[in-house]
Scaffold this active site. Structure first.
Site, PDB file in Angstrom:
ATOM      1  N   ASN A  51      -6.975   9.067   6.778  1.00 64.47           N
ATOM      2  CA  ASN A  51      -8.127   8.633   6.469  1.00 64.47           C
ATOM      3  C   ASN A  51      -8.010   6.016   6.293  1.00 64.47           C
ATOM      4  O   ASN A  51      -6.593   6.191   5.194  1.00 64.47           O
ATOM      5  CB  ASN A  51      -8.824   8.870   4.554  1.00 64.47           C
ATOM      6  CG  ASN A  51      -9.832   7.655   5.145  1.00 64.47           C
ATOM      7  OD1 ASN A  51     -10.611   7.556   5.655  1.00 64.47           O
ATOM      8  ND2 ASN A  51     -10.543   8.188   3.897  1.00 64.47           N
ATOM      9  N   HIS A  57       2.056  14.124   0.866  1.00 63.53           N
ATOM     10  CA  HIS A  57       1.324  15.639  -0.034  1.00 63.53           C
ATOM     11  C   HIS A  57       2.056  16.838   0.220  1.00 63.53           C
ATOM     12  O   HIS A  57       3.411  17.054   0.871  1.00 63.53           O
ATOM     13  CB  HIS A  57       0.086  15.821   0.640  1.00 63.53           C
ATOM     14  CG  HIS A  57      -0.869  14.584   0.779  1.00 63.53           C
ATOM     15  ND1 HIS A  57      -2.268  14.724  -0.080  1.00 63.53           N
ATOM     16  CD2 HIS A  57      -1.016  14.224   1.811  1.00 63.53           C
ATOM     17  CE1 HIS A  57      -2.734  13.826   0.663  1.00 63.53           C
ATOM     18  NE2 HIS A  57      -2.461  13.510   1.305  1.00 63.53           N
ATOM     19  N   HIS A 116       0.977  -1.171  -0.180  1.00 65.54           N
ATOM     20  CA  HIS A 116       0.081  -0.139   0.086  1.00 65.54           C
ATOM     21  C   HIS A 116       0.709   1.287  -0.064  1.00 65.54           C
ATOM     22  O   HIS A 116       0.973   1.509   1.119  1.00 65.54           O
ATOM     23  CB  HIS A 116      -0.661  -0.220   1.842  1.00 65.54           C
ATOM     24  CG  HIS A 116      -2.118   0.592   1.033  1.00 65.54           C
ATOM     25  ND1 HIS A 116      -3.060   0.390   1.820  1.00 65.54           N
ATOM     26  CD2 HIS A 116      -2.270   2.238   0.785  1.00 65.54           C
ATOM     27  CE1 HIS A 116      -3.825   1.145   1.373  1.00 65.54           C
ATOM     28  NE2 HIS A 116      -3.384   2.937   0.706  1.00 65.54           N
ATOM     29  N   ASP A 174       0.228   2.855   3.383  1.00 63.21           N
ATOM     30  CA  ASP A 174      -0.074   3.514   2.918  1.00 63.21           C
ATOM     31  C   ASP A 174       0.277   5.367   2.961  1.00 63.21           C
ATOM     32  O   ASP A 174      -0.149   6.330   3.266  1.00 63.21           O
ATOM     33  CB  ASP A 174      -1.658   3.707   4.448  1.00 63.21           C
ATOM     34  CG  ASP A 174      -2.688   4.591   3.621  1.00 63.21           C
ATOM     35  OD1 ASP A 174      -2.360   4.858   2.329  1.00 63.21           O
ATOM     36  OD2 ASP A 174      -3.595   5.497   4.032  1.00 63.21           O
ATOM     37  N   ASP A 197      -8.338   1.925  -3.885  1.00 59.50           N
ATOM     38  CA  ASP A 197      -8.621   2.551  -1.793  1.00 59.50           C
ATOM     39  C   ASP A 197      -8.051   4.235  -2.467  1.00 59.50           C
ATOM     40  O   ASP A 197      -8.251   5.149  -3.338  1.00 59.50           O
ATOM     41  CB  ASP A 197      -6.847   2.447  -1.901  1.00 59.50           C
ATOM     42  CG  ASP A 197      -6.150   3.148  -0.376  1.00 59.50           C
ATOM     43  OD1 ASP A 197      -6.408   2.721   0.448  1.00 59.50           O
ATOM     44  OD2 ASP A 197      -5.247   4.249  -0.673  1.00 59.50           O
ATOM     45  N   HIS A 213       1.200   5.268  -2.071  1.00 52.17           N
ATOM     46  CA  HIS A 213       0.969   5.725  -3.515  1.00 52.17           C
ATOM     47  C   HIS A 213       2.526   6.530  -3.631  1.00 52.17           C
ATOM     48  O   HIS A 213       3.039   7.635  -2.388  1.00 52.17           O
ATOM     49  CB  HIS A 213       0.220   7.187  -2.238  1.00 52.17           C
ATOM     50  CG  HIS A 213      -0.896   6.737  -2.190  1.00 52.17           C
ATOM     51  ND1 HIS A 213      -2.124   6.462  -2.837  1.00 52.17           N
ATOM     52  CD2 HIS A 213      -1.780   6.217  -0.397  1.00 52.17           C
ATOM     53  CE1 HIS A 213      -3.328   5.570  -2.096  1.00 52.17           C
ATOM     54  NE2 HIS A 213      -2.562   5.361  -0.928  1.00 52.17           N
ATOM     55  N   ARG A 241       2.332   8.424  -6.631  1.00 51.19           N
ATOM     56  CA  ARG A 241       1.755   9.795  -6.283  1.00 51.19           C
ATOM     57  C   ARG A 241       1.431  10.048  -7.902  1.00 51.19           C
ATOM     58  O   ARG A 241       1.015  11.510  -9.433  1.00 51.19           O
ATOM     59  CB  ARG A 241       1.937  11.057  -5.998  1.00 51.19           C
ATOM     60  CG  ARG A 241       1.478  11.219  -4.749  1.00 51.19           C
ATOM     61  CD  ARG A 241      -0.162  10.826  -4.201  1.00 51.19           C
ATOM     62  NE  ARG A 241       0.019  11.508  -2.952  1.00 51.19           N
ATOM     63  CZ  ARG A 241      -1.592  11.006  -2.413  1.00 51.19           C
ATOM     64  NH1 ARG A 241      -2.222   9.937  -3.084  1.00 51.19           N
ATOM     65  NH2 ARG A 241      -1.187  10.640  -1.478  1.00 51.19           N
ATOM     66  N   HIS A 260      -5.757  -1.293   5.442  1.00 48.06           N
ATOM     67  CA  HIS A 260      -5.497  -0.311   7.253  1.00 48.06           C
ATOM     68  C   HIS A 260      -6.797  -0.531   7.288  1.00 48.06           C
ATOM     69  O   HIS A 260      -6.959   0.382   7.788  1.00 48.06           O
ATOM     70  CB  HIS A 260      -5.118   0.977   6.028  1.00 48.06           C
ATOM     71  CG  HIS A 260      -6.268   1.671   5.528  1.00 48.06           C
ATOM     72  ND1 HIS A 260      -7.472   1.626   5.009  1.00 48.06           N
ATOM     73  CD2 HIS A 260      -6.364   2.545   4.482  1.00 48.06           C
ATOM     74  CE1 HIS A 260      -8.040   2.260   4.076  1.00 48.06           C
ATOM     75  NE2 HIS A 260      -7.172   2.831   3.394  1.00 48.06           N
TER      76      HIS A 260
END
Lengths: 461, 340
Positions: free
Chosen positions: A292, A323, A72, A319, A166, A74, A76, A246
């Protein structure tokens, strides 16, 4: 600083490494010889079999583990290269002790076609820091309305086996049922983001004592648990494989435990942050703690740790969600949800699980490497530390102590909730398919891009 | 005190100090010339991301009576939709040398974020943030209650707290920053607090609050409260199935003429009826109740200026009686070694 492909040497003629005195899975001390992408020898045969130009690594006091596999992540890219790229995210992964990551599908465009998953796959190959396995979207555009071409993604060069919307729950029960059924055709798995959408409209944090005081809209545990309950029953009904992303509540753990006892083919992951942090942190209103599913209560943390230890929860998934700073330097309600995690995962899991005695290093390898590789059907990852096996492995100094400083991380994201914490354990070296991507705790070189005719073997050494 | 962000972390000592200074400020309001030179040359910015004429003019009057320069910055709508971030707005105000920022914001925690971010050095006063807190409203309510309690007891108001008082707060507690600030402040000052409202409008977690919860308003009134504080019902709650209809809400949780008469029948001659305004007459409070001698609505408005003068004065002119910084312990992590 990407090295151009033309200057790289073939993986098959790379450096050999003689790793001396490391403790395999935290138990017996043995030498290891890494050569031609594999563990060539273990024990006394390692030194005797080492070529003259082998690089010797003193692993005294270090633990040798299989490279971590993240289900899991990200990355981007494509679309939000300001937040992360495959290059920066996979560097962070290598430094964090990973040899494979699953890149989540919520890029822009969404990874819902063979074209996009192949793009991510090729970016991963070109970067060369870890194996990048794209996750395919379950529904077109994550829209939750019609199935994406799951078969095309499965048959593409990316060989997708994990499918997930997800960030968004596949809340339509019929669509979820069809997805679970359909991926049986190619041994795929649906990784569900369990969040009942109506129960979480505008939700900002765990609903409970702290949200009552802070006046933030609650994300109730039941919104996660009700979806998991439905999905395990669906998986049972259609005889499919389900993976729960998660898991964050004690109630979810109970439902999964029940499902496993009934023989339902369900696996589950927990994030490092849910193993350590609680919703008390939200009292600061600092959006670095906004994620989240949200941070929960100390009782939930305790239940998640116990579940990971006893196998109810199968795996750790980071996860990792970088950002840009402007998405966190704002009011809580406006802030993006997510935390970085690749470069802190090993230390947080050591702190929460190993140093507390809940898991030994073999157990750590089980939840961070062996089981996630099995869930993602990565046959060459999470393998035993034995002669002839692919050399995806890491050297860890469990006695190290370091203070988390997000500004020095390889990820572009500065949104680490562990900022300022002192944590145990550091990754000293990472070997990805026998190539040292990290040495002395620093990035070394990326694995050379395999020649076209070597591409398939690259994944299946 | 560097900022006034919430009553949850306001000590009894600081709360009493604020109320006592507000008594002194109220005396200024009774003079012919309602002005003190205390904040001459200081700049107070009213930064309102949400419409609130009442609160803004109350702060404006307070700052002007203390001779501060006042800048009104109406930034309605979310900062994101306006394109400028809270950070940029804050840094703009910092560059203009604001000494205090009075902020009203639809996002819970925005004032705390402003105060802790390092974007600005000014004192931050929370003038209402989302569904979190509205500390100056609670202070003016406490001020009003204290004066009433002193009058009933025949004692001076200054220096006393609310020990022995029973205050009933009625309505949409879930979405009310006024309710939250009052629960913390009134209990800190020694009052007993009761809540009454539909279960759908009481937050999950209310059981941990230092108050008792009633679903039946008449049962709560039978507890003989010294004050009944009616909360405003937001029209938009109707659309989210919190209750079946406004008429049913009004019948069960409205302070109507029947309940006004009930106070008389119970012999509660000294019980006052409060409302933070603006009122929905005929919904959560009847006109007869709002206009009755029991109503403190206008006194609350009047006292608001005194309390806000006290807050600005203590934050900006400093306070020789200032005590040690209040602790913000964040039990951030599972304690070391805590294992299942």
């Amino acid at each position: 600083m990407t090295t151009t492909t033309s200057t790289r040497t073939s993986a098959r003629t790379g450096t050999a490494y003689l790793i001396r005195g490391g403790s395999l899975l935290g138990r017996g001390v043995e030498d290891l010889l890494v050569r031609d992408g594999r563990i060539a020898a273990v024990g006394s045969a390692a030194a005797s079999g080492a070529p003259q130009d082998a690089v010797t690594i003193d692993a005294d006091g270090l633990v040798v583990l299989p490279g971590m596999v993240d289900l899991h992540t990200h990355l981007r890219e494509p679309g939000r290269e300001d937040a992360e790229t495959v290059e920066t995210g996979s560097r962070a992964a290598a430094l964090g002790g990973f040899t494979a990551v699953h890149a989540m599908a919520n890029s822009s465009p969404v990874a819902d076609t063979a074209g996009v998953v192949e793009q991510v796959y090729r970016l991963g190959l070109a970067s060369g820091w870890v194996e990048v396995r794209p996750v395919g979207a379950v529904t077109v555009g994550l829209g939750g309305e019609r199935l994406a071409e799951l078969g095309a993604m499965a048959e593409s060069r990316a060989g997708v086996r994990v499918f997930s919307d997800d960030g968004i729950c596949v809340s339509d029960p019929v669509l979820m049922r069809r997805a679970l059924e359909y991926v049986k055709a190619f041994d795929g798995v649906i990784a569900q983001h369990a969040q009942e959408p109506r129960l979480t409209e505008g939700a900002q944090m765990n609903e409970g004592d702290v949200s009552a005081v802070l006046g933030l809209a609650g994300w109730p545990a039941v919104a996660e648990e009700s979806i998991i309950a439905r999905d395990v029953l669906l998986a049972q009904h259609v005889g499919s494989r389900l993976h729960v992303c998660h898991v964050s509540t004690a109630g979810s753990v109970e439902i999964i435990r029940w499902a496993k006892a009934r023989g339902i083919d369900v696996t589950a992951e927990v994030t490092p942050h849910h193993l350590l942090l609680t919703d008390e942190l939200v009292r600061s209103y600092d959006p670095v703690y906004k994620v989240n599913p949200p941070l929960r209560t100390p009782d939930d943390v305790t239940a998640l740790r116990a579940a990971l230890a006893d196998g109810t929860i199968d795996a750790v998934g980071t996860d990792h969600a970088p950002h840009p700073s402007e998405h966190k330097e704002c009011e809580w309600a406006q802030a993006a949800m997510g935390m970085t995690g690749l470069e802190t995962a090993l230390s947080v899991v050591q702190h929460a699980m190993v140093d507390t005695g809940l898991l030994d290093w073999e157990g750590f390898a089980r939840v961070t490497s062996v089981t996630p590789a099995r869930i993602g059907r990565l046959g060459h990852q999470g393998r035993p530390l034995a002669a002839g096996e692919p050399a995806n492995l890491i050297l860890v100094d469990p006695a190290a102590r370091w203070t988390v400083d997000p500004t020095t991380m390889a990820t572009k994201g500065r949104n680490s909730p562990f900022r300022g914490l002192q944590l145990p354990g550091s990754v000293r070296a990472t070997f990805y398919a026998g190539h040292a991507t990290v040495l002395d705790g620093r990035l070394a070189t990326p694995r050379p891009v395999p020649a076209a005719d070597e591409e398939a073997p690259a994944w299946n050494l | 005190m560097k900022h006034l962000l919430s009553t949850h972390d306001l000590s009894a000592r600081n709360a009493l100090r604020l109320l006592d200074v507000a008594e002194e400020m109220a005396a200024v309001g009774d003079r012919e010339i309602k002005k003190l030179p205390a904040l001459r040359g200081r700049t107070v910015v009213n930064l309102f991301f949400e419409d609130s004429t009442r609160t803004r003019i109350s702060f404006e009057a307070a700052a002007k009576r203390l001779s501060a320069d006042v800048i009104n910055f109406a930034a309605k709508g979310s900062s994101v939709s306006k394109g400028e971030s809270l950070k940029d707005t804050a840094q703009t105000l910092e560059a203009m040398s604001a000494d205090a920022v009075v902020i009203r914001h639809p996002a819970s925690g925005a004032p705390a974020r402003l105060a802790a971010s390092g974007w600005i050095d000014a004192a931050v006063v929370n003038a209402g943030d989302g569904t979190h807190e509205h500390p100056t409203q609670a202070l003016l309510d406490a001020f009003t209650l204290r004066r009433h309690w002193a009058r009933v007891g025949g004692t001076p108001s200054a220096g006393t707290d609310l020990t022995g008082m029973k205050v009933l707060i009625v309505g949409d507690v879930l979405h009310s920053r006024v309710a939250r600030s009052n629960v913390w402040l009134l209990t800190t000052l020694g009052a007993e607090v009761l809540l009454a409202g539909p279960p759908t409008l009481l937050p999950i977690g209310v059981g941990a609050w230092p108050c008792t919860v009633h679903y039946d308003l008449d049962d709560a009134l039978a507890q003989r409260p010294d004050a009944v504080m009616m909360l405003r019902l937001q029209a938009e709650r109707m659309n989210a199935a919190f209750f079946p209809s406004t008429r049913e809400y009004s019948r069960r949780w409205g302070f109507d003429d029947g309940r006004l008469a009930l106070l008389d029948a119970l012999g509660l001659d000294d019980t006052v009826v409060m409302h933070p305004g603006p009122m929905n007459r005929g919904l959560e409070i009847s006109s007869a109740a709002a206009d009755s001698p029991r109503s403190t609505v206008l006194a609350q408005v009047r006292n608001g200026v005194s309390v806000r003068m006290a807050a600005l004065y203590l934050l900006l002119a400093g306070d020789p009686h200032d005590d040690v910084p209040e602790q913000h312990d964040l039990p951030a992590l599972i304690p070391e070694g805590r294992t299942p």
